[in-house]
Design a protein around this motif. Structure first.
Motif, PDB file in Angstrom:
ATOM      1  N   THR A  51       0.857  -1.177   0.000  1.00 21.91           N
ATOM      2  CA  THR A  51       0.000   0.000   0.000  1.00 21.91           C
ATOM      3  C   THR A  51       0.897   1.232   0.000  1.00 21.91           C
ATOM      4  N   PHE A  52       0.590   2.179  -0.881  1.00 20.79           N
ATOM      5  CA  PHE A  52       1.382   3.405  -0.971  1.00 20.79           C
ATOM      6  C   PHE A  52       0.497   4.579  -1.361  1.00 20.79           C
ATOM      7  N   THR A  53       0.983   5.785  -1.088  1.00 21.54           N
ATOM      8  CA  THR A  53       0.262   6.982  -1.507  1.00 21.54           C
ATOM      9  C   THR A  53       0.728   7.357  -2.907  1.00 21.54           C
ATOM     10  N   ASP A  54      -0.206   7.868  -3.689  1.00 24.66           N
ATOM     11  CA  ASP A  54       0.084   8.216  -5.077  1.00 24.66           C
ATOM     12  C   ASP A  54      -0.369   9.650  -5.338  1.00 24.66           C
ATOM     13  N   THR A  55       0.600  10.535  -5.546  1.00 23.23           N
ATOM     14  CA  THR A  55       0.282  11.926  -5.897  1.00 23.23           C
ATOM     15  C   THR A  55       0.641  12.219  -7.346  1.00 23.23           C
ATOM     16  N   ASN A  56       1.156  11.213  -8.051  1.00 23.13           N
ATOM     17  CA  ASN A  56       1.580  11.380  -9.448  1.00 23.13           C
ATOM     18  C   ASN A  56       0.649  10.696 -10.438  1.00 23.13           C
ATOM     19  N   ASN A  57      -0.489  10.185  -9.960  1.00 22.16           N
ATOM     20  CA  ASN A  57      -1.444   9.466 -10.796  1.00 22.16           C
ATOM     21  C   ASN A  57      -0.759   8.331 -11.573  1.00 22.16           C
ATOM     22  N   LEU A  58      -0.037   7.491 -10.819  1.00 21.79           N
ATOM     23  CA  LEU A  58       0.708   6.390 -11.433  1.00 21.79           C
ATOM     24  C   LEU A  58      -0.192   5.394 -12.155  1.00 21.79           C
ATOM     25  N   LEU A  59      -1.429   5.221 -11.669  1.00 21.73           N
ATOM     26  CA  LEU A  59      -2.335   4.281 -12.336  1.00 21.73           C
ATOM     27  C   LEU A  59      -2.519   4.635 -13.810  1.00 21.73           C
TER      28      LEU A  59
END
Length: 180
Positions: A51-59
C-alpha cells in the motif's frame, strides 16, 4: 547495526516498481504498508500486498495495469545477512486491489503481488513420466524451463527409493504436493 528494539522490526531498503513498459519508479518514499504471506499448504508461493500513496497518478501515467514487477528488499537490524531480498528475482504484481482518493490529486493504492513461480504455475502444466527419487523429481519441476523455471537457491532433503510415475497434465505445485 543497531540492536532490535521490538519483534518484527525491519528496515525497508528497496521498494521499486517496474512497469510493463520497463519504466522504474521508486515507491520507498510513499510506501505505507507491506504485508508478506507464505503458505506451503494452500498457495505454495509467496504472496502479499503493498500500500502506498500516489500523488503522481501512477495508475494512468505509468500505467499500473497488473503486469508490473516489484523489487523489494527488507533487512532485519542486527542480523547480518538476514533479509528478504527480491531485487534479483522480482515479484509479480497481479492486481490493483484498492484505489481510494484521500484528497484532491492524492490516492492510496494497494497492489497484490506474488512470486514469479506462482504466476508460472498458473500458466504451465507438467505432462510426462518420471523414474527417479521424489526429491530429484521435485528439483526437476522447480528448475526446468518448461515448468517453474526457478533460479532461486533451495535446499532439498534427499529421499530414497526410485518412483516410476506418470504425471497427467497437472499444475507443477499440485504435482509437488502429490510427491510430498
Amino acid at each position: 547495526m543497531a540492536e532490535l528494539q521490538y519483534a518484527g522490526e525491519c528496515v525497508v531498503e528497496t521498494v521499486e516498481l517496474i512497469s510493463s513498459a520497463g519504466v522504474l519508479h521508486d515507491l520507498k518514499p510513499t510506501c505505507l504498508e507491506i504485508n508478506i504471506f507464505e503458505d506451503i499448504f494452500l498457495v505454495n508461493g509467496l504472496t502479499g500486498n503493498l500500500t502506498f500513496t500516489d500523488t503522481n497518478n501512477l495508475l494512468q501515467n505509468l500505467p499500473i495495469i497488473g503486469q508490473e514487477q516489484l523489487l523489494l528488499k527488507i533487512v532485519t537490524p542486527s542480523l547480518e545477512g538476514e533479509s528478504i531480498d527480491f531485487t534479483e528475482n522480482a515479484l509479480a504484481i497481479w492486481k490493483v486491489s484498492a484505489n481510494k482518493e484521500i484528497s484532491t490529486g492524492a490516492s492510496v493504492i494497494s497492489l497484490e503481488f506474488c512470486s514469479q513461480e506462482s504466476v508460472r504455475n498458473q500458466r504451465v502444466r507438467v505432462s510426462r513420466s518420471y523414474s527417479d527419487t521424489p526429491s530429484k523429481i521435485i528439483e526437476n519441476i522447480l528448475t526446468d524451463d518448461r515448468y517453474l523455471a526457478s533460479k532461486k537457491p533451495f535446499e532439498t532433503e534427499e529421499t530414497i527409493g526410485i518412483r516410476s510415475i506418470v504425471v497427467p497434465n497437472v499444475r507443477p505445485f499440485k504435482q509437488i504436493k502429490t510427491l510430498m
